[in-house]
Design an enzyme around this catalytic site. Structure first.
Site, PDB file in Angstrom:
ATOM      1  N   THR A   8       0.808  -1.362   0.136  1.00 58.25           N
ATOM      2  CA  THR A   8      -0.064  -0.003  -0.137  1.00 58.25           C
ATOM      3  C   THR A   8       0.906   1.332  -0.194  1.00 58.25           C
ATOM      4  O   THR A   8       1.908   1.249   0.323  1.00 58.25           O
ATOM      5  CB  THR A   8      -0.741  -0.052   1.075  1.00 58.25           C
ATOM      6  N   ASP A  33      -2.260   2.249  -4.233  1.00 58.83           N
ATOM      7  CA  ASP A  33      -2.267   3.562  -3.967  1.00 58.83           C
ATOM      8  C   ASP A  33      -3.514   4.455  -3.819  1.00 58.83           C
ATOM      9  O   ASP A  33      -4.154   3.893  -4.828  1.00 58.83           O
ATOM     10  CB  ASP A  33      -1.066   4.596  -4.744  1.00 58.83           C
ATOM     11  N   SER A 139       7.521   4.022  12.469  1.00 58.08           N
ATOM     12  CA  SER A 139       8.284   5.227  12.403  1.00 58.08           C
ATOM     13  C   SER A 139       9.517   5.300  13.748  1.00 58.08           C
ATOM     14  O   SER A 139       8.911   4.484  14.850  1.00 58.08           O
ATOM     15  CB  SER A 139       7.785   6.504  12.381  1.00 58.08           C
ATOM     16  N   TYR A 153       0.685  12.053  14.615  1.00 57.10           N
ATOM     17  CA  TYR A 153       1.713  11.237  14.012  1.00 57.10           C
ATOM     18  C   TYR A 153       2.238  10.197  14.996  1.00 57.10           C
ATOM     19  O   TYR A 153       2.395   9.006  14.806  1.00 57.10           O
ATOM     20  CB  TYR A 153       2.720  12.088  13.085  1.00 57.10           C
TER      21      TYR A 153
END
Length: 257
Positions: A8, A33, A139, A153
């Site tokens: 993705t 996408d 992340s 985030y």
């Protein structure tokens, strides 16, 4: 017969690099996408030296029905061996200024999207008897909250790290491994936007912010998308067959755990 992976957010940046890297290693890639044209462009770039067949699909990872449709289509026609949940968004604002709309969008794409994709992929793998692999893009900000102007985030990526562990624990009985990668300061179009945002918010310049990111990275350079792609390739390989529930830091030492 080549192994098949759905990726993705592969229309650009890290996702496109993952697609290229896996195709170079012999995988058949389904590039997805939100931007259908970008996904199609990625598919055109991929190596077919091993006889692979690549394809692209438009996909909104926050749409459960659409995610299930892609997972089932690939599982039933090609066989679904792996799924990489890479789609993500980011915005930069001080914590007290983040709007509900921005919070909802960040959590919807970065966390809910990973949940829905993992659920659809796992269901398809279990139904077709596939011992598959799932890799989620988290992340460095999913392991530390000491990140300026990215509270929403950070929350979403901490969620991905925890979700990865929960998925790994429950899916182990089906011989499905689930891991995550945790990139640092990656040189992508998203990073260029973040450089400008952080510079404005901190009364600095993009060049000074970039220099601070390099200074914070012991290996002394900004990370490239290919650095992340190689980590994903490892986690999908046989060499990682007994690794599950891990969130692999790929950040040049910018954060060590």
């Amino acid at each position: 017969m080549t192994s098949v992976v759905v990726i993705t957010g592969s229309g650009s940046g890290i996702g496109r690099s993952i697609a290229v890297s896996l195709a170079d290693r012999g995988w058949s890639v389904v590039a997805t996408d939100l931007n259908e044209a970008a996904a199609a462009e990625t598919a055109k770039l991929l190596s077919t030296a091993g006889g692979q067949q690549h394809m692209s699909r438009q996909l909104d990872v926050t749409d459960a029905a659409a995610v299930t449709a892609v997972a089932d289509e690939i599982a039933d026609t090609l066989g679904l061996d792996a799924w990489v949940s890479n789609a993500g968004v980011s915005f930069m604002q001080p914590f007290v200024d983040i709007s509900l709309e921005k919070l909802d969008l960040t959590l919807a794409v970065n966390l809910k999207g990973v949940f829905l994709c993992g659920q659809a992929a796992a269901r398809a793998m279990i139904r077709t008897g596939r011992e598959g692999r799932i890799v989620n893009t988290a992340s460095m900000a999913g392991k530390q909250g000491r990140v300026p102007f990215l509270a929403d985030y950070v929350a979403s990526k901490f969620g991905v790290v925890g979700l990865t562990q929960a998925m790994a624990f429950e899916l182990a009985e089906h011989k499905i491994t689930v891991n995550a990668v945790c990139p640092g300061f990656v040189a992508t179009a998203m990073q260029e936007r973040e450089l400008a945002w952080e510079a404005e918010l901190s009364n600095s310049t993009p060049e000074a912010v970039r220099d601070s990111w390099v200074a914070a990275t012991p290996l002394g350079r900004l990370q490239q998308p290919e650095d992340v792609a190689r980590g994903v390739a490892f986690l999908l390989s046989d060499d990682a067959s007994f690794i599950t529930g891990e969130s692999l830091s790929i950040n040049g030492g910018a954060y060590m755990d």
